[in-house]
Design a protein around this motif. Structure first.
Motif: not given
Length: 260
Positions: A185-212
């Motif tokens: 697609a080469r879209a300029r922007e993306i919003y996918f279903w369940g995005q917030e949960l995937e961000i949270a899962r990966h943030a924790v796995a990569w040692g990042h907080g769930l803040d901005g």
């Protein structure tokens, strides 16, 4: 999604309300097991909001599985993408069609392309003709095509890619699947279903907080142009969604951060 009659101890006025457009559905069946089912009064938890009473909930069901509905969880889990949609929006998965209709109603959107693989779903929507409920200018934006969201190659630039082709809210490999769709697609922007949960899962796995800051670092490592985090309340909504729906499904070797 739970479709049960509301308990009598729910407080008066605790009904879920939204300003998103909910089309009028005619109960129907299609193809191999697809059907639309209604619940006049039910309770449902949102994606990031608590349980509320819900009037006239409609669900698209196949073989006992709810693929999409007008439950608060479903509406809220697409709301950010709908509200930020602009230009040419490419939606993966027709579902019940309300996401495409809401995007088409936005004056910032010029075209909505929906890619749906299942011919039975396409036949169902031809029978329902939900677009007839839209103003002419919104209806003219809709372009429904039969195809595979994983391999579809758009014939014009895409401003927003919105894939929603999965039955579970989370699945391992979703980020990689979205990357594959984005390669086409080469879209300029993306919003996918369940995005917030995937961000949270990966943030924790990569040692990042769930803040901005942690969310921004996680998205940068995902290497996807995700929208939503620019909204001031996005971290709060992400954390609320994770509290309500993660249910232990963190990435292997990780667990919920303290205080979540």
């Amino acid at each position: 999604m739970t479709m049960t009659f509301a308990p009598p101890n729910m407080p008066d006025g605790a009904f879920y309300e939204t300003d998103l457009f909910i089309p009028q559905y005619r109960l129907a069946t299609a193809g191999n097991g697809w059907r639309l089912k209604a619940a006049a009064l039910s309770t449902s938890v949102g994606y990031w909001t608590p349980a509320r009473l819900v009037r006239d909930m409609i669900a698209l069901i196949r073989n006992g599985d709810t693929w999409m509905s007008t439950a608060p969880m479903e509406l809220e889990s697409q709301e950010i993408g709908i509200r930020l949609a602009h230009g040419h929006v490419l939606i993966g998965g027709m579902g019940m069609g309300w996401c495409a209709l809401n995007c088409a109603l936005s004056p910032r959107v010029t075209r909505v392309t929906v890619v749906e693989l299942d011919p039975d779903i396409l036949e169902l929507h031809r029978a329902l003709d939900l677009a007839a409920q839209l103003p002419d200018e919104a209806r003219a934006k809709l372009n429904i095509v039969q195809g595979d969201a994983y391999t579809y190659m758009p014939d014009r630039p895409v401003d927003l890619l919105m894939p929603d082709i999965w039955l579970p809210l989370m699945n391992d490999g979703r980020v990689e699947e979205v990357r594959g769709m984005q390669a086409n697609a080469r879209a300029r922007e993306i919003y996918f279903w369940g995005q917030e949960l995937e961000i949270a899962r990966h943030a924790v796995a990569w040692g990042h907080g769930l803040d901005g800051a942690g969310i921004a670092a996680t998205i940068a490592r995902m290497d996807l142009p995700l929208i939503g985090p620019e909204m001031p309340d996005y971290p709060d909504k992400l954390r609320a969604a994770a509290r309500q729906h993660m249910r232990g499904r963190w990435l292997p070797g990780t667990e919920a951060p303290k205080g979540l």
